[in-house]
Structures are given as structure tokens and as C-alpha cells.
Design a protein around this motif. Structure first.
Motif, PDB file in Angstrom:
ATOM      1  N   PRO A 147       0.851  -1.263   0.062  1.00 53.17           N
ATOM      2  CA  PRO A 147      -0.075  -0.095   0.064  1.00 53.17           C
ATOM      3  C   PRO A 147       0.792   1.230   0.145  1.00 53.17           C
ATOM      4  O   PRO A 147       0.361   2.362  -0.132  1.00 53.17           O
ATOM      5  N   ASP A 148       2.143   1.063   0.299  1.00 53.43           N
ATOM      6  CA  ASP A 148       2.954   2.392   0.470  1.00 53.43           C
ATOM      7  C   ASP A 148       3.721   2.883  -0.760  1.00 53.43           C
ATOM      8  O   ASP A 148       4.817   3.578  -0.747  1.00 53.43           O
ATOM      9  N   LEU A 149       3.292   2.413  -1.848  1.00 50.43           N
ATOM     10  CA  LEU A 149       4.083   2.901  -3.122  1.00 50.43           C
ATOM     11  C   LEU A 149       3.841   4.145  -3.547  1.00 50.43           C
ATOM     12  O   LEU A 149       2.340   4.641  -3.269  1.00 50.43           O
ATOM     13  N   ALA A 150       4.569   4.776  -4.268  1.00 49.07           N
ATOM     14  CA  ALA A 150       4.422   6.329  -4.653  1.00 49.07           C
ATOM     15  C   ALA A 150       3.741   6.258  -6.093  1.00 49.07           C
ATOM     16  O   ALA A 150       3.026   7.310  -6.157  1.00 49.07           O
ATOM     17  N   GLY A 151       3.590   5.543  -6.763  1.00 48.66           N
ATOM     18  CA  GLY A 151       3.166   5.430  -8.058  1.00 48.66           C
ATOM     19  C   GLY A 151       3.778   4.627  -9.093  1.00 48.66           C
ATOM     20  O   GLY A 151       4.831   3.779  -8.872  1.00 48.66           O
ATOM     21  N   GLY A 152       3.063   4.746 -10.260  1.00 46.54           N
ATOM     22  CA  GLY A 152       3.767   4.013 -11.500  1.00 46.54           C
ATOM     23  C   GLY A 152       3.400   4.231 -12.737  1.00 46.54           C
ATOM     24  O   GLY A 152       2.914   5.208 -12.978  1.00 46.54           O
ATOM     25  N   MET A 153       3.636   3.263 -13.746  1.00 45.07           N
ATOM     26  CA  MET A 153       3.622   3.438 -15.105  1.00 45.07           C
ATOM     27  C   MET A 153       3.189   2.123 -15.600  1.00 45.07           C
ATOM     28  O   MET A 153       3.911   1.276 -15.168  1.00 45.07           O
ATOM     29  N   PHE A 154       1.958   2.325 -16.341  1.00 42.19           N
ATOM     30  CA  PHE A 154       1.406   1.020 -17.003  1.00 42.19           C
ATOM     31  C   PHE A 154       1.852   0.741 -18.542  1.00 42.19           C
ATOM     32  O   PHE A 154       1.578   1.929 -19.283  1.00 42.19           O
ATOM     33  N   TYR A 155       2.253  -0.321 -19.205  1.00 44.25           N
ATOM     34  CA  TYR A 155       2.862  -0.397 -20.336  1.00 44.25           C
ATOM     35  C   TYR A 155       1.917  -1.457 -21.032  1.00 44.25           C
ATOM     36  O   TYR A 155       2.480  -2.632 -20.699  1.00 44.25           O
ATOM     37  N   PRO A 156       1.036  -1.128 -21.655  1.00 43.79           N
ATOM     38  CA  PRO A 156       0.113  -2.077 -22.285  1.00 43.79           C
ATOM     39  C   PRO A 156       0.697  -3.392 -23.322  1.00 43.79           C
ATOM     40  O   PRO A 156       0.192  -4.072 -23.455  1.00 43.79           O
ATOM     41  N   GLN A 157       1.757  -2.532 -23.990  1.00 40.26           N
ATOM     42  CA  GLN A 157       2.314  -3.554 -24.917  1.00 40.26           C
ATOM     43  C   GLN A 157       3.267  -4.563 -24.308  1.00 40.26           C
ATOM     44  O   GLN A 157       3.849  -5.498 -25.100  1.00 40.26           O
ATOM     45  N   ASP A 158       3.465  -4.326 -23.035  1.00 40.31           N
ATOM     46  CA  ASP A 158       4.222  -5.437 -22.580  1.00 40.31           C
ATOM     47  C   ASP A 158       3.425  -7.039 -22.354  1.00 40.31           C
ATOM     48  O   ASP A 158       2.312  -6.866 -22.176  1.00 40.31           O
ATOM     49  N   ALA A 159       4.342  -8.126 -23.015  1.00 43.92           N
ATOM     50  CA  ALA A 159       3.370  -9.157 -23.109  1.00 43.92           C
ATOM     51  C   ALA A 159       4.234 -10.232 -22.447  1.00 43.92           C
ATOM     52  O   ALA A 159       5.444 -10.312 -22.139  1.00 43.92           O
ATOM     53  N   GLN A 160       3.640 -11.511 -22.545  1.00 44.15           N
ATOM     54  CA  GLN A 160       4.504 -12.672 -22.091  1.00 44.15           C
ATOM     55  C   GLN A 160       4.192 -13.919 -23.197  1.00 44.15           C
ATOM     56  O   GLN A 160       2.972 -14.065 -23.758  1.00 44.15           O
ATOM     57  N   VAL A 161       5.283 -14.683 -23.470  1.00 41.54           N
ATOM     58  CA  VAL A 161       5.036 -15.811 -23.911  1.00 41.54           C
ATOM     59  C   VAL A 161       5.719 -16.771 -23.215  1.00 41.54           C
ATOM     60  O   VAL A 161       6.664 -16.713 -22.167  1.00 41.54           O
ATOM     61  N   GLN A 162       5.529 -18.306 -23.370  1.00 48.86           N
ATOM     62  CA  GLN A 162       6.162 -19.464 -22.758  1.00 48.86           C
ATOM     63  C   GLN A 162       7.390 -19.880 -23.481  1.00 48.86           C
ATOM     64  O   GLN A 162       7.264 -20.013 -24.644  1.00 48.86           O
ATOM     65  N   PRO A 163       8.574 -19.219 -23.249  1.00 48.65           N
ATOM     66  CA  PRO A 163       9.670 -19.350 -24.098  1.00 48.65           C
ATOM     67  C   PRO A 163      10.122 -20.575 -24.722  1.00 48.65           C
ATOM     68  O   PRO A 163      10.453 -20.668 -26.072  1.00 48.65           O
ATOM     69  N   MET A 164       9.956 -21.552 -24.009  1.00 48.66           N
ATOM     70  CA  MET A 164      10.456 -22.830 -24.586  1.00 48.66           C
ATOM     71  C   MET A 164       9.397 -23.244 -25.731  1.00 48.66           C
ATOM     72  O   MET A 164       9.711 -23.947 -26.737  1.00 48.66           O
ATOM     73  N   LEU A 165       8.114 -23.074 -25.254  1.00 47.62           N
ATOM     74  CA  LEU A 165       7.071 -23.333 -26.393  1.00 47.62           C
ATOM     75  C   LEU A 165       7.035 -22.639 -27.536  1.00 47.62           C
ATOM     76  O   LEU A 165       6.814 -22.885 -28.721  1.00 47.62           O
ATOM     77  N   ALA A 166       7.213 -21.261 -27.174  1.00 47.00           N
ATOM     78  CA  ALA A 166       7.738 -20.456 -28.380  1.00 47.00           C
ATOM     79  C   ALA A 166       8.535 -20.732 -29.440  1.00 47.00           C
ATOM     80  O   ALA A 166       8.340 -20.680 -30.552  1.00 47.00           O
ATOM     81  N   ALA A 167       9.766 -21.098 -29.112  1.00 49.31           N
ATOM     82  CA  ALA A 167      10.858 -21.882 -29.839  1.00 49.31           C
ATOM     83  C   ALA A 167      10.427 -22.879 -30.334  1.00 49.31           C
ATOM     84  O   ALA A 167      10.367 -23.017 -31.957  1.00 49.31           O
ATOM     85  N   ALA A 168       9.609 -23.799 -29.835  1.00 54.33           N
ATOM     86  CA  ALA A 168       9.409 -25.095 -30.553  1.00 54.33           C
ATOM     87  C   ALA A 168       8.294 -25.014 -31.438  1.00 54.33           C
ATOM     88  O   ALA A 168       8.379 -25.439 -32.557  1.00 54.33           O
ATOM     89  N   HIS A 169       7.385 -24.259 -31.080  1.00 47.19           N
ATOM     90  CA  HIS A 169       5.892 -23.790 -32.097  1.00 47.19           C
ATOM     91  C   HIS A 169       6.567 -23.298 -33.395  1.00 47.19           C
ATOM     92  O   HIS A 169       6.107 -23.222 -34.362  1.00 47.19           O
ATOM     93  N   LEU A 170       7.352 -22.170 -33.111  1.00 44.50           N
ATOM     94  CA  LEU A 170       7.854 -21.332 -34.288  1.00 44.50           C
ATOM     95  C   LEU A 170       8.639 -22.114 -35.150  1.00 44.50           C
ATOM     96  O   LEU A 170       8.464 -22.081 -36.520  1.00 44.50           O
ATOM     97  N   LEU A 171       9.504 -23.195 -34.755  1.00 42.07           N
ATOM     98  CA  LEU A 171      10.290 -24.012 -35.491  1.00 42.07           C
ATOM     99  C   LEU A 171       9.168 -25.041 -36.288  1.00 42.07           C
ATOM    100  O   LEU A 171       9.460 -25.288 -37.478  1.00 42.07           O
ATOM    101  N   ARG A 172       8.300 -25.574 -35.420  1.00 42.38           N
ATOM    102  CA  ARG A 172       7.138 -26.480 -36.221  1.00 42.38           C
ATOM    103  C   ARG A 172       6.446 -25.651 -37.219  1.00 42.38           C
ATOM    104  O   ARG A 172       6.220 -26.000 -38.450  1.00 42.38           O
ATOM    105  N   ALA A 173       6.212 -24.398 -37.025  1.00 40.67           N
ATOM    106  CA  ALA A 173       5.414 -23.574 -38.099  1.00 40.67           C
ATOM    107  C   ALA A 173       6.188 -23.264 -39.070  1.00 40.67           C
ATOM    108  O   ALA A 173       5.831 -23.204 -40.295  1.00 40.67           O
ATOM    109  N   SER A 174       7.532 -23.167 -38.957  1.00 35.94           N
ATOM    110  CA  SER A 174       8.518 -22.901 -40.116  1.00 35.94           C
ATOM    111  C   SER A 174       8.560 -24.079 -41.198  1.00 35.94           C
ATOM    112  O   SER A 174       9.076 -23.944 -42.271  1.00 35.94           O
TER     113      SER A 174
END
Ligand SMILES: Cc1cc2nc3c(=O)[nH]c(=O)nc-3n(C[C@H](O)[C@H](O)[C@H](O)COP(=O)(O)OP(=O)(O)OC[C@H]3O[C@@H](n4cnc5c(N)ncnc54)[C@H](O)[C@@H]3O)c2cc1C
Ligand SMILES: Cc1cc2nc3c(=O)[nH]c(=O)nc-3n(C[C@H](O)[C@H](O)[C@H](O)COP(=O)(O)OP(=O)(O)OC[C@H]3O[C@@H](n4cnc5c(N)ncnc54)[C@H](O)[C@@H]3O)c2cc1C
Lengths: 465, 375
Positions: free
Chosen positions: B129-156
Motif C-alpha cells: 500500500p505504500d508505493l508512490a506511483g507507477g507507469m503501465f505499459y500495455p505493450q508488455d506481453a508474455q510467452v512461454q519461451p520453450m513453447l515459443a521456440a518449439a512452435h515457431l520451429l514447427r510452423a517454419s
């Protein structure tokens, strides 16, 4: 700073701690359990030893615990070089404890080795070791009509113990046909006596014992109601099946040594005859890391008698290295000879009761392999298709082994299934990938955040009454 | 062409090159995603980057990842979540610093929404509760990196050869014409070095220097919990940390939930070579920082920790593009702590370079020969 910290108070750890303390060392014996004895001497508060072989040996060791600091209820989650043992103690009011040590004996034993089959996740299916632990520790029989299955001589004490406590054993199904093994048993008078005892109990309780048979599926809605038992060929492929009603199934396929602590320290490992990864030790139970010793099942599964001998040798070796009382050479020779005999017996046992690749044929695409993360056999196959080449990469691509048990239950099976598609059987690298756990036990973030500015050294040593 | 390395960067290169019509073979000495990608966290961040070439690359990559995720089934397969990042500050000074950075980031195409202290819990109910403020970045996203590598390879559709190690380069004069492996030679019109932390070794096989070193990171994983944390949350000091040249231990924990229910807390940054020994100091810092942000995490258990080695260059920029010192060799490595995020743009730019298309971004800051030969 202690001269020696022994981790694990099973037969190996007890013997090591007592031997070193008797030789004059300042020893702490740390164990997760509430009572000493580990798996073999697991016992009820009001134990008389009726369920145990060699109970006298345990009573002697337990009686010597006042020579050392015994710390029950301490879960070790990490060991740092140097050495610092990080443990957690207490239930609700859990707190971190750190213990410094000049030498370590790792005697953390083993856990059940599980192989999945359709229905193994039903309530009522448990491991043979689990059933035994309930009986010895809580005097509870896991069910009323029980099927015992898997492979290895350990099925016999489980079945006869449960029968003696009043359960009906619908059958013991041993997957191997260990004909030549009797020859080795005959060479060991105490093993032969133990074996004859089991045979008599099987007969007395009219327990059917079938070799070359396995439970290949468990059935039931909310819990197990029946199992399919199959006769197996040499490679464990099912040839003829029938259904047997039961309310409980206890399955065991040997044991997997618990190596997370020695691996944290960087101890070298090797493959043992049963296909398990074990800590490599020399004649004095020394690991590859100076000051670290290992004894008991962590160095190879071989039963409680071998654990006792190895533990005592380790304790004597630590004491000698620390400049304590030199051990009696004749006594050491006797121990070495006994260790040699027991290890040869263990090797013969592993050769007679192997795990054969045919177990994998029982699995269907929807059979769960990793229960914590609900990863099926089909998902593992998909991970292999995506480029996994063994259990570590399959874990990353399927989550198998990432859950609460951290692969203790599914690691061995995952290693077989993921190397199988590459036409291999699991090798040391594969098993290492499932055995490394830098955090050996769950630890609260609050306790991690408190490390180590706030060291506490064994605030409340508890000695057994 | 042949790509050396089956991590997320090699996979993205394979994907875009195949899309551009090239025939691709990926050679990986271990398993797909078995290198640093298997130790990464999967943050696709624009928020943590200061203005400059890396931020430009990150913004391009963020858009590429969003496109990839929109393709049939790929988004779900790689567990793409455009969940947004929340950066918080403890002091008014920190808030002012965030605001200043955001002004510059917006000029580079980043969305940044100021979040006053009173609105923080609207984003994250369990935040301290004691934080002074912040900044929100809607573009920040997430992938599961191992699956990302494996599925990009498969799709290629690329041919993926796991368990094969590149041991040398085939040459015709100065030109690189393929790779030598422990399973035979592979001829190729072009060879891409996507060997991550080991990119310097692969470059050396072609007789060129690309200075890539390991920067260790630990990640803590908690027991699975019901959803507690909605976004990627980290403290403002993280940005300074990422860009730091300090050798000692630094950490500023990014805290986030995963679809599996576990919470990831990571990662520390240390230059200690390839040492896998668990660092109690690193875990302590991560735990403290996570509890500082979310006090409720104090009672949550960590069940796992793992570490990896980020591939970094002295100037903290990746190496992307053709190597003028060895014709036929291209590099796509050295992405430090952002290789998952930057993979999509890296693959895209490399494909443009291979096909002679005009690049979406100037590759000059990432050129392989920008380092002194004998540092
Ligand atoms: C569930 C189970 C039941 C068994 N029952 C029998 C049986 O009835 N008869 C039989 O012949 N064999 C049994 N075995 C086989 C048994 O392992 C050996 O016979 C014998 O107990 C091995 O002795 P040990 O000292 O090497 O290890 P164990 O007896 O396993 O002792 C290891 C000890 O280390 C402790 N420990 C492990 N990790 C940690 C940690 N991180 N922190 C603190 N403490 C830790 C454990 O609590 C345990 O007390 C059983 C095995 C299992 C897994
Ligand atoms: C703890 C930690 C957290 C991180 N968190 C994030 C994050 O949240 N977001 C983010 O964007 N990035 C993160 N990163 C960074 C990210 O993981 C890396 O930048 C990225 O994975 C690099 O990918 P790569 O494909 O270049 O390398 P790698 O994944 O290492 O792939 C290179 C491959 O090349 C193979 N190889 C090497 N030499 C040879 C050879 N001679 N022959 C054949 N194959 C070879 C290797 O086996 C390896 O698989 C993190 C890193 C760490 C350590």
C-alpha cells in the motif's frame, strides 16, 4: 560449527552419526521425520518391534543418540559448500535453521520408484513403500482387499505385513521371473531365513504369488474397484488378461535414491545396476567432494543391512579424518567384508528384478504421467515431436515434473518415455536432468528473505526420550 | 540455409526465413530450447528499455509477436498473453524518473500510462500500500519461451536436427558455404549463427571475433496459487539494473503469475562465468524484492529455482546481420536478457537481409564487426 552433520536418520545416517560420536566427534543428526529410523525402522510411538527385522540393532543405535545432537523434524532444503546446512523446522510456526559443519554424511535414502499405468491416479492406488509406511508408522492397513504388484523382493514384506495386520491380499504379482535368484539368497543365511519366513506367511495367509504377472490397469469411478492383471512375456508385454476385484493396489518397482543434496554440492554420480543414478563413493564412503561422505541408499539401493554397514564405515572414516579415535582395524575389515557381500547380493537382486521396456506398452495417450501438472503420455509424445530429446527438455515443453513433487514421482517414467522415442534408454545425463533440485524442500519466501543475516543455530535441540 | 542453434532466436530466424521462401535446416547440439531459452522467463518487454536501438528493436518485435500470436493456433500454443507491465516506484523521485523515461519512450512508439498511487491497487489488488506511483505499459506481453521456440520451429517447416553439433565451417575461399558437424557436412547458401551465449565460439569457427559472455540469472518459482498477480510487476530501479555495467550481484525482480498458477520471480544478474552453484544471496534478494512489492508472498513457498546464462556483448546490444569479414555468415545472437522479446524482430530483419528486402530497421548499431579486434 559441528565436526560432522549427518543428514538422514535412517539406518545409514544413524549408524554414521553414532559411530562418529562414539569416536569423539561433535555430531548433529538432522532428519525430516519425527522419529529416528528412516524407512526401514519407521515405527509407531508404542512400537515393540514386532513388524521389524533387526529391531535390536535399531534399539542399540537409538540408545546411543544421547552422544550427539539429534534434530528431528528438520527438513534440509539446501546445503552450501563450506558447509552450511539450511533446514526448516516446526509445522505452523516453521522457522529456518542453519548449521555449520566441517564434514557431512548424506544419508537421505530413497523414495519409491513409480511406473504409471492406466488408472494409477485413482484413489486407492498407492506405492508399495507408501502402504508399508502407513502400516509401520501409523498401524493403518491401506485397504481391506489389496493387490500387491510390481517387481522386487520388497513386495513380500509389504504383502505379508498387510496380511498379518488383517487385510486380505488378493494376490502378489511379480513382473519378473527371478528363477536364478534363489541361488544368491541361499548364500546369505539371514536373507534365506527372511525369505523362508515370507514363504511361510504367504502360505499361512493363502496369498497367491504369481511371477511374470503385472497390474496393467486399475478400474473404478471414484476409487479403485478392480484391476486388470496380465501374464507377461519376457519383455513385459501382456499376453493374457483377467480382472480382479480389490479396493486397494500397492505397486512398487524399486526405489530412486534422493540425490538433491549431493547434487547441490557437486558430488559425482554413477549409474547403478538397477538403472538408478547414485552417488559415487570410494572405499571409505567418500564422495568426489572433499569432506562430503554418502551412505545407504543414496549410494545404491541395497536394503537396510547394507545401509547400516555403509553408515558405520562412513562415520568411522569421518572420525579418522578428523583425528578422532582410530577405528579398530579388525572391525573395519569385518565391515568391509560384509559390505562386499551385501553389495554383491544387491547386484544379483537388481539383475533378477529389472524394469523391462514393455511397461510402456500399457500406457494410453490419456494416461497421466505427471500427476502434479496433469501431463499425459500423449503430451509427452508431443513434446518429443516438438524437439525434446530427454526428460529435461520434455519437462520444459510439457511441464512434466514441474509441480509440487518436482519430478520425484514421474521423473523415472518420464526419462524412459522421452528417451524411448529417440530409441534410447535413460542414461546418466537424462537422470541428472530429473534429479537436480537446487531447492530440495519448499521454502517460504519470508524465510528466504531472512537468509542469512538472521542466522539461528539449532535453537531447540530435541533429544529423544 | 543452415541455422546454428535451436533456441528462440534460431527458431524465429527459421520461421521468417522459411516464410520468405528459403529452405532451412536448424542444427542444435542439444534439444530444442535446451539452451538459455530453456532458462528464460518469457517477458516481452518494451517498458524496461531506454531510448536507443534496443528500444526500437523491442517496439518492432512487440508488433511482430502480436502478429505471430494472431496466427492460427500459434498464440495459444506459445501461451501468448498481452497482459501489460506495471512499473512501480517507491519514492516521488522514482515516479518523476518514470515519467521522464516515459516521455522519451513514447517518442519511440511506446504506450505508457501514468498510474497515480491511489490507482495502483486497481491494477494489482495485492500490491504493497505504500508505493508512490507507477507507469503501465500495455505493450508488455508474455510467452512461454520453450513453447515459443518449439512452435515457431514447427510452423517454419524447417528440418530440425537435434543432437548434432557444429564443429567447423565449410569454406570456398573466404566464403562460408556450409557447416561441418559431428554427423557430417551440410552445404548451405548462408549460415546463421544463432548460438546465443555460445555465439562467440561458433563465430570463431569461421575465424571471426564476436565477443559474447555469460551473465548469470536465477529465477524463483513458487507453489501454484489461485490468481494473485495480473500483470508483470517490477520496481523502477530495474531499468537502471538492466543497463548496468556492474559485475556484482544485481537484481530487480519482475513478479508475475503464469497460466500454471506458479509465480515467477526473476531474475538476478551476475557476471560469474558459467557457474551453476545456487547463490543464496541472489535468492534472498529476489525474495525480498518480491515481498516488498507483494507482502502476501511472504507466506508463499518457493518450490524451485533455476538459472541460465544470458548472452551479452560489451555494449549490451545484440549482434544481428551479415558478417562482412566472412561472406555467407550471418549472426543473430547476444540478446542478453531480452532474447525472447527481441527474437521476432531479429528473425524478421535477418530474413529481410537474406532476401535483399529493405530492412525495417537500420542494422548498423547491431553490426558484427563493431567491436575492437583485440579488446
Ligand atoms: C516408503 C518406503 C518404505 C520402505 N519400507 C521398507 C521396509 O519396510 N523394509 C525394507 O527392507 N525396506 C524398506 N524400504 C527401503 C529402505 O529405503 C531401506 O531398506 C532403508 O531404510 C534404507 O536406509 P537409508 O538409511 O539408506 O535410508 P532411509 O531409511 O530412507 O532414511 C533416509 C532418511 O533421510 C531423511 N531425509 C531425506 N531427505 C531429507 C531432507 N532433505 N532433510 C532431512 N531429512 C531427510 C528421511 O526423512 C529419512 O529418515 C522402504 C523405502 C521407502 C521409500
Ligand atoms: C534467468 C534468465 C531470465 C531471462 N528472462 C528473459 C525474459 O523474461 N525475456 C527475454 O526476452 N529474455 C529473457 N532472458 C534472456 C533470454 O533467455 C535469451 O536472450 C534468449 O533465450 C537467447 O536465445 P538464443 O536462441 O539466442 O540462445 P539459446 O536459447 O541459448 O540457443 C542457442 C542454442 O545454440 C546451441 N548451440 C550452441 N553451440 C552450438 C553448436 N556448436 N552446434 C549446435 N548448436 C549449438 C545451444 O545448444 C543452444 O540451444 C532471460 C535469461 C535468463 C538467464
Amino acid at each position: 560449527m559441528r565436526d560432522l552433520v549427518v543428514i538422514g536418520a535412517g539406518p545409514a545416517g544413524l549408524a554414521a552419526a553414532v559411530a562418529a560420536a562414539t569416536a569423539g566427534l561433535d555430531v548433529a543428526l538432522v532428519d525430516a521425520g519425527r522419529r529416528p529410523g528412516g524407512q526401514y525402522y519407521r515405527h509407531h510411538a508404542a512400537e515393540t518391534g514386532r513388524l521389524h527385522h533387526d529391531w535390536d540393532a535399531f534399539v542399540r543405535l537409538r540408545g546411543a543418540l544421547d552422544r550427539l545432537t539429534y534434530l528431528p523434524g528438520h527438513r534440509v532444503w539446501h546445503v552450501e559448500d563450506g558447509f552450511t546446512v539450511h533446514a526448516l523446522t516446526g509445522d505452523r510456526d516453521e522457522r529456518p535453521v542453519r548449521i555449520g559443519a566441517r564434514a557431512l554424511v548424506v544419508a537421505t535414502g530413497a523414495h519409491d520408484r513409480s511406473l504409471p499405468f492406466p488408472g494409477w491416479d485413482l484413489p486407492g492406488v498407492l506405492t508399495a513403500g507408501g502402504a508399508q509406511a502407513l502400516l509401520k508408522g501409523d498401524r493403518v492397513t491401506a485397504g481391506e482387499r489389496i493387490v500387491v504388484a510390481g517387481t522386487g523382493p520388497f513386495l513380500l514384506p509389504v504383502a505379508t505385513g498387510l496380511a498379518g495386520a488383517g487385510a486380505t491380499i488378493a494376490g502378489v504379482f511379480e513382473a519378473n521371473r527371478p528363477y536364478g535368484f534363489a541361488r544368491h539368497v541361499a548364500r546369505h543365511p539371514d536373507k534365506a531365513r527372511e525369505g523362508a519366513g515370507y514363504a511361510a506367511l504367504l502360505a499361512r495367509h493363502r496369498i497367491p504369488y504369481r511371477t511374470g504377472h503385472a497390474v496393467v490397469a486399475a478400474h473404478g469411478d471414484d476409487r479403485v474397484e478392480a484391476v486388470t492383471v496380465a501374464r507377461l512375456d519376457r519383455d513385459w508385454a501382456p499376453v493374457r488378461e483377467r480382472v480382479i476385484a480389490c479396493d486397494t493396489v500397492a505397486v512398487g518397482h524399486g526405489f530412486t535414491p534422493q540425490l538433491e543434496l549431493p547434487l547441490q554440492l557437486g558430488c559425482a554420480t554413477r549409474m547403478d545396476a538397477d538403472g538408478s543414478l547414485v552417488v559415487a563413493v570410494d572405499v571409505a564412503q567418500r564422495t568426489s567432494v572433499p569432506g562430503v561422505y554418502a551412505a545407504g541408499e543414496t549410494t545404491g539401493v541395497g536394503g537396510a543391512q547394507l545401509s547400516l554397514v555403509e553408515g558405520e564405515l562412513a562415520g568411522l572414516a569421518v572420525a579418522e579424518a578428523a583425528g578422532g579415535v582410530a577405528p579398530d582395524p579388525a572391525g573395519v575389515q569385518r565391515l568391509l567384508a560384509r559390505r562386499r557381500r551385501l553389495r554383491a547380493f544387491a547386484a544379483a537382486m537388481h539383475a533378477a528384478y529389472p524394469v523391462r521396456p514393455g511397461w510402456m506398452d500399457r500406457l494410453r495417450d490419456d494416461t497421466l504421467v505427471c500427476r502434479c501438472e496433469e501431463v499425459t503420455c500423449g503430451r509427452l509424445a508431443e513434446a518429443a515431436e516438438l524437439g525434446a530429446t530427454g526428460p529435461r527438455s520434455a519437462k520444459l515443453l510439457s511441464r512434466a515434473g514441474m509441480g509440487r513433487c518436482q519430478g520425484r514421482v514421474c521423473g523415472y517414467a518420464t526419462a524412459w518415455l522421452t528417451t524411448g522415442v529417440c530409441g534410447r534408454i535413460p542414461g546418466p545425463e537424462d537422470l541428472l536432468g530429473t534429479a537436480r533440485r537446487p531447492i530440495a524442500q519448499p521454502v517460504r519466501l519470508r524465510d528466504l528473505a531472512g537468509e542469512p543475516e538472521n542466522p539461528r543455530d539449532e535453537n531447540h535441540p530435541i533429544n529423544p526420550a | 540455409m543452415v541455422i546454428v542453434g535451436g533456441g528462440v532466436v534460431g527458431a524465429a530466424c527459421a520461421y521468417y526465413a522459411a516464410r520468405a521462401g528459403l529452405t532451412v535446416t536448424v542444427v542444435e547440439r542439444g534439444a530444442v530450447a535446451g539452451g538459455t531459452t530453456g532458462a528464460g522467463e518469457g517477458n516481452l518487454l518494451v517498458s524496461d528499455k531506454e531510448p536507443g536501438p534496443e528500444l526500437d528493436l523491442a517496439v518492432l518485435s512487440s508488433a511482430r509477436w502480436a502478429e505471430l500470436a494472431a496466427e492460427d493456433g500459434l498464440g495459444a500454443a506459445v501461451e501468448y498473453e498481452p497482459k501489460g507491465g506495471l512499473v512501480v516506484a517507491e519514492t516521488e523521485e522514482g515516479v518523476a524518473g518514470l515519467a521522464g523515461l516515459a516521455v522519451e519512450q513514447r517518442a519511440a512508439g511506446v504506450d505508457a500510462v501514468e498510474v497515480p498511487a491511489a490507482e495502483l491497487t486497481g491494477y494489482e489488488p495485492h500490491l504493497a500500500p505504500d508505493l508512490a506511483g507507477g507507469m503501465f505499459y500495455p505493450q508488455d506481453a508474455q510467452v512461454q519461451p520453450m513453447l515459443a521456440a518449439a512452435h515457431l520451429l514447427r510452423a517454419s517447416g524447417a528440418e530440425v536436427r537435434t543432437g548434432v553439433t557444429v564443429t567447423g565451417m565449410l569454406r570456398s575461399g573466404d566464403r562460408v558455404t556450409g557447416v561441418r558437424t559431428d554427423r557430417g557436412d551440410l552445404a548451405a547458401g548462408a549460415v546463421v549463427n544463432a548460438a546465443g551465449t555460445w555465439g562467440g565460439e561458433v563465430a570463431a569457427l569461421a575465424g571471426v571475433t564476436v565477443p559474447i559472455l555469460p551473465r548469470r540469472g536465477f529465477i524463483l518459482v513458487t507453489e501454484p496459487l489461485p490468481p494473485l498477480i495480473r500483470h508483470k510487476v517490477y520496481a523502477a530501479e530495474y531499468v537502471a539494473n538492466v543497463a548496468s555495467d556492474d559485475e556484482g550481484l544485481e537484481s530487480s525482480a519482475v513478479v508475475e503469475g503464469t497460466p500454471a498458477g506458479t509465480i515467477l520471480i526473476g531474475a538476478s544478474r551476475e557476471r560469474v562465468g558459467f557457474d551453476r552453484t545456487l547463490s543464496m544471496a541472489a535468492l534472498r534478494r529476489l525474495a525480498r524484492q518480491a515481498i516488498r512489492l507483494f507482502p502476501a508472498l511472504g507466506d508463499v513457498a518457493a518450490i524451485r529455482a533455476y538459472c541460465g546464462f544470458r548472452p551479452y556483448c560489451p555494449d549490451h546490444l545484440p549482434v544481428i546481420g551479415p558478417d562482412p569479414r566472412a561472406e555467407g555468415l550471418l549472426h543473430a545472437c547476444g540478446h542478453e536478457g531480452a532474447g525472447i522479446g527481441l527474437a521476432a524482430a531479429t528473425g524478421h530483419l535477418l530474413a529481410q537481409s537474406l532476401t535483399g528486402a529493405p530492412p525495417d530497421l537500420d542494422l548498423h548499431p547491431f553490426r558484427p564487426d563493431r567491436f575492437p579486434e583485440h579488446p
